[in-house]
Design a protein around this motif. Structure first.
Motif, short mmCIF file in Angstrom:
data_model
loop_
_atom_site.label_atom_id
_atom_site.label_comp_id
_atom_site.label_asym_id
_atom_site.label_seq_id
_atom_site.Cartn_x
_atom_site.Cartn_y
_atom_site.Cartn_z
N GLY A 1 0.84 -0.97 -0.10
CA GLY A 1 0.10 0.01 -0.05
C GLY A 1 0.86 1.26 0.01
N ILE A 2 2.09 1.09 -0.50
CA ILE A 2 3.19 2.41 -0.37
C ILE A 2 3.35 2.74 -1.75
CG2 ILE A 2 3.97 1.85 1.81
CD1 ILE A 2 6.43 1.02 0.46
N GLY A 3 3.62 3.87 -2.01
CA GLY A 3 3.91 4.39 -3.47
C GLY A 3 5.55 4.33 -3.78
N CYS A 4 6.06 4.24 -4.94
CA CYS A 4 7.32 4.54 -5.21
C CYS A 4 7.54 4.95 -6.77
CB CYS A 4 7.99 2.96 -5.42
SG CYS A 4 7.32 1.84 -6.60
N TYR A 5 8.64 5.66 -6.77
CA TYR A 5 9.30 6.18 -7.89
C TYR A 5 10.55 5.73 -8.40
CZ TYR A 5 10.59 9.83 -11.25
OH TYR A 5 10.97 10.43 -12.41
N LEU A 6 10.56 4.74 -9.52
CA LEU A 6 11.62 4.04 -9.91
C LEU A 6 12.04 4.69 -11.07
CD1 LEU A 6 10.62 0.37 -9.39
CD2 LEU A 6 11.49 2.06 -7.80
N THR A 7 13.56 4.62 -11.42
CA THR A 7 14.03 5.62 -12.64
C THR A 7 15.31 4.51 -13.06
OG1 THR A 7 15.55 6.79 -11.47
CG2 THR A 7 13.49 7.82 -11.90
N GLU B 1 -2.95 -1.83 -12.71
CA GLU B 1 -4.13 -1.11 -12.69
C GLU B 1 -5.53 -2.04 -12.67
OE1 GLU B 1 -3.75 1.76 -15.93
OE2 GLU B 1 -2.62 3.12 -14.94
N LYS B 2 -5.29 -3.53 -13.26
CA LYS B 2 -6.45 -4.25 -13.09
C LYS B 2 -6.81 -4.49 -11.73
CE LYS B 2 -5.37 -7.50 -16.87
NZ LYS B 2 -4.89 -9.01 -17.17
N LEU B 3 -5.57 -4.49 -10.96
CA LEU B 3 -5.92 -4.95 -9.28
C LEU B 3 -6.32 -3.50 -8.52
CD1 LEU B 3 -2.52 -6.88 -9.36
CD2 LEU B 3 -4.58 -7.93 -8.44
N GLY B 4 -6.30 -2.48 -9.17
CA GLY B 4 -6.71 -1.36 -8.38
C GLY B 4 -5.72 -0.37 -8.40
N GLY B 5 -4.71 -0.51 -8.68
CA GLY B 5 -3.52 0.55 -8.41
C GLY B 5 -3.48 1.68 -9.68
N ASP C 1 11.50 5.68 -19.41
CA ASP C 1 12.63 4.94 -18.22
C ASP C 1 12.12 5.18 -16.77
OD1 ASP C 1 12.93 7.88 -18.02
OD2 ASP C 1 15.14 7.59 -17.99
N SER C 2 10.96 5.59 -16.69
CA SER C 2 10.60 5.48 -15.29
C SER C 2 9.28 5.01 -14.81
CB SER C 2 10.61 7.02 -14.59
OG SER C 2 9.55 7.66 -15.15
N LEU C 3 8.84 5.03 -13.68
CA LEU C 3 7.65 4.21 -13.29
C LEU C 3 7.16 4.91 -11.85
CD1 LEU C 3 5.87 0.80 -13.35
CD2 LEU C 3 6.05 1.96 -11.11
N ARG C 4 6.13 5.45 -11.81
CA ARG C 4 5.41 6.02 -10.66
C ARG C 4 4.28 5.43 -9.98
NH1 ARG C 4 6.43 10.34 -7.56
NH2 ARG C 4 7.67 11.40 -9.53
N LEU C 5 4.38 4.66 -8.91
CA LEU C 5 3.06 3.78 -8.31
C LEU C 5 2.74 4.87 -7.26
CD1 LEU C 5 1.50 1.37 -7.91
CD2 LEU C 5 3.25 0.85 -6.07
N GLU C 6 1.44 5.14 -7.18
CA GLU C 6 0.68 5.84 -6.29
C GLU C 6 0.35 5.05 -4.97
OE1 GLU C 6 0.74 9.03 -6.58
OE2 GLU C 6 1.12 9.00 -8.37
N PRO C 7 0.39 5.45 -3.74
CA PRO C 7 0.29 4.71 -2.80
C PRO C 7 -1.20 4.14 -2.53
CG PRO C 7 0.61 6.93 -2.06
CD PRO C 7 0.84 6.89 -3.44
N MET C 8 -1.56 2.88 -2.45
CA MET C 8 -3.10 2.40 -2.73
C MET C 8 -3.31 1.22 -1.45
SD MET C 8 -4.75 4.06 -5.20
CE MET C 8 -5.81 2.97 -6.15
N THR C 9 -4.60 1.22 -1.07
CA THR C 9 -4.68 0.10 -0.22
C THR C 9 -5.54 -1.05 -0.81
OG1 THR C 9 -6.50 1.38 0.99
CG2 THR C 9 -4.17 1.36 1.85
N LEU C 10 -6.14 -0.70 -1.85
CA LEU C 10 -7.36 -1.66 -2.37
C LEU C 10 -6.53 -2.52 -3.35
CD1 LEU C 10 -10.15 -2.22 -3.35
CD2 LEU C 10 -9.87 -0.71 -5.25
N LEU C 11 -6.97 -4.02 -3.18
CA LEU C 11 -6.36 -4.87 -4.09
C LEU C 11 -7.71 -5.88 -4.80
CD1 LEU C 11 -3.64 -4.90 -2.58
CD2 LEU C 11 -3.28 -7.10 -3.50
#
Length: 405
Positions: free
Chosen positions: A303-309, A330-334, A341-351
């Protein structure tokens, strides 16, 4: 084969033996083909390494390496210096969409004879084996390290060795250092200084016995499992603290996700720790891109976010891994945002439950998402794809108590 992973609340504490590193094995197999007196222990049982062995033993004109990207690159260089041998090197539909031009151009600089059978810049390629006299080659420093390693591996067998000049900022340094370390282990001398790699010629028999360390990227899935568990411990072998593999950075990265790593004689023990520190605001994975999928899925499960480069090489892997991660999370609710060259995941608690994860012919997609069974029920499509690097993955999960059906 599609698998259902049923939600489990805890795992059993176990000791597991992970197959030898695919990256190390494939490098050593090329060196063994060049210097047959080398002996290798703990060889990877992955599809990629078996395809590499089969290709090296083949006397056929057409050599098909299917999905094995490392094999495609290393064998291109190997067959190019196999004097008098003609080879057509091909692979799967996806492999024929993965670029090979940078390596072909570098080999042509040395005098190698390679042509394209279909589309310029892509497999299949026709190779007329020769023994190049030239020993100088230049290429951009930010290309896949596999192109650079392919050249390094054949360098010692060339009459005058090889000097590789890398132009610009070097990426994937650990993989270059791994290749250099393995060359030194078998007796081939080389240096890597100021963007210049120099490999000395070696045409003597190398009576060496080399033990392959187990695969750190395969270990990443157990780091994820421990991070997502409430209280668990798993011991896996064979690993060493002074590893050649860039993915050994897992030990430091997963401290932030609540996993403690204890090094034993020939193993690591992963323990759930409740002293997780704040995850870095930005994590550059240019030196270990293969663990990006695992880290993103772990963060999502927690349920935490991350920013990977530093993820530019993920777009030309078995699939476009950035697009694939975005689609499945995104299928799982994220919520995921990607660039080149990067990915940002927002903090979410829903699966979301009972989601079917597409794997895109990519072993790492299947294994990276599997630990989410500690949070929800899910399905893994084409689950056999794990055989590319870790054929025993599903049976090892069952040993930990995962419900796999």
């Amino acid at each position: 084969m599609n698998l259902k992973l049923s939600h489990i609340s805890s795992i059993e504490n176990k000791t597991l033996q992970i197959t030898g590193s695919k990256s190390e094995t494939n490098r050593l197999l090329i060196l063994q083909a060049l210097y047959p007196s080398i002996k290798i222990e703990n060889v990877s049982n992955s599809d990629d390494s078996e395809l590499m062995q089969k290709a090296l033993l083949s006397n056929e004109l057409i050599v098909d390496i299917h999905h094995a990207g490392t094999a495609m690159r290393f064998l291109t260089a190997y067959f190019a210096v196999k004097d008098g041998r003609e080879t057509v090197l091909t692979g799967s539909k996806r492999m024929q969409e993965r670029p090979i031009k940078i390596l072909v151009d570098a080999l042509r600089q040395l005098g190698c004879k390679i042509s394209y059978e279909k589309q310029e810049g892509y497999p299949p390629i026709r190779i007329q084996g020769t023994k190049p006299i030239a020993n100088q080659v230049e290429l951009q420093a930010n290309v896949s390290s596999q192109y650079i390693s392919a050249l390094m591996l054949i360098a010692g067998s060339l009459p005058n060795g090889l000097v590789i000049t890398l132009k610009g900022k070097v990426t994937s340094v650990p993989y270059i250092n791994m290749t250099l370390s393995l060359l030194k282990d078998v007796g081939v001398k080389g240096t890597f200084e100021d963007n210049v790699i120099t490999i000395q010629p070696n045409n003597t028999n190398l009576n060496k016995n080399v033990v392959v360390e187990s695969d750190w990227s395969s270990a990443s899935y157990f780091y994820s499992i421990i991070a997502l568990s409430d209280n668990a411990e798993v011991t896996i072998g064979s690993y060493k603290q002074e590893s050649y593999q860039g993915d050994s950075s897992l030990a430091d990265i997963y401290k932030h996700l609540g996993v403690k790593t204890t090094f034993g004689q020939n193993s690591i023990t992963l323990t759930k720790s409740n002293v997780a520190t704040k995850f870095p605001e930005e994590l550059n994975l240019s030196n270990s891109p293969d663990i990006a999928q695992t880290i993103v899925v772990t963060c999502f499960g927690l349920g935490i976010g991350c920013y990977l480069t530093g993820l530019h090489t993920l777009k030309i892997k078995e699939t476009d891994r950035l697009e694939a991660l975005k689609a499945e999370i995104e299928k799982l609710g994220g919520q995921v945002t990607i660039t080149q060259d990067s990915l940002r995941l927002e903090p979410m608690t829903l699966l979301n439950k009972d989601i079917s994860i597409a794997t895109y012919n990519d072993h790492r997609m299947a294994m990276a998402f599997a630990p989410l069974a500690l949070r929800t029920d899910l399905f893994i499509e084409d689950a056999n794809v794990v055989s590319k690097s870790y054929p025993d993955f599903w049976s090892d999960l069952k040993k930990l108590g995962f419900k796999v059906s």
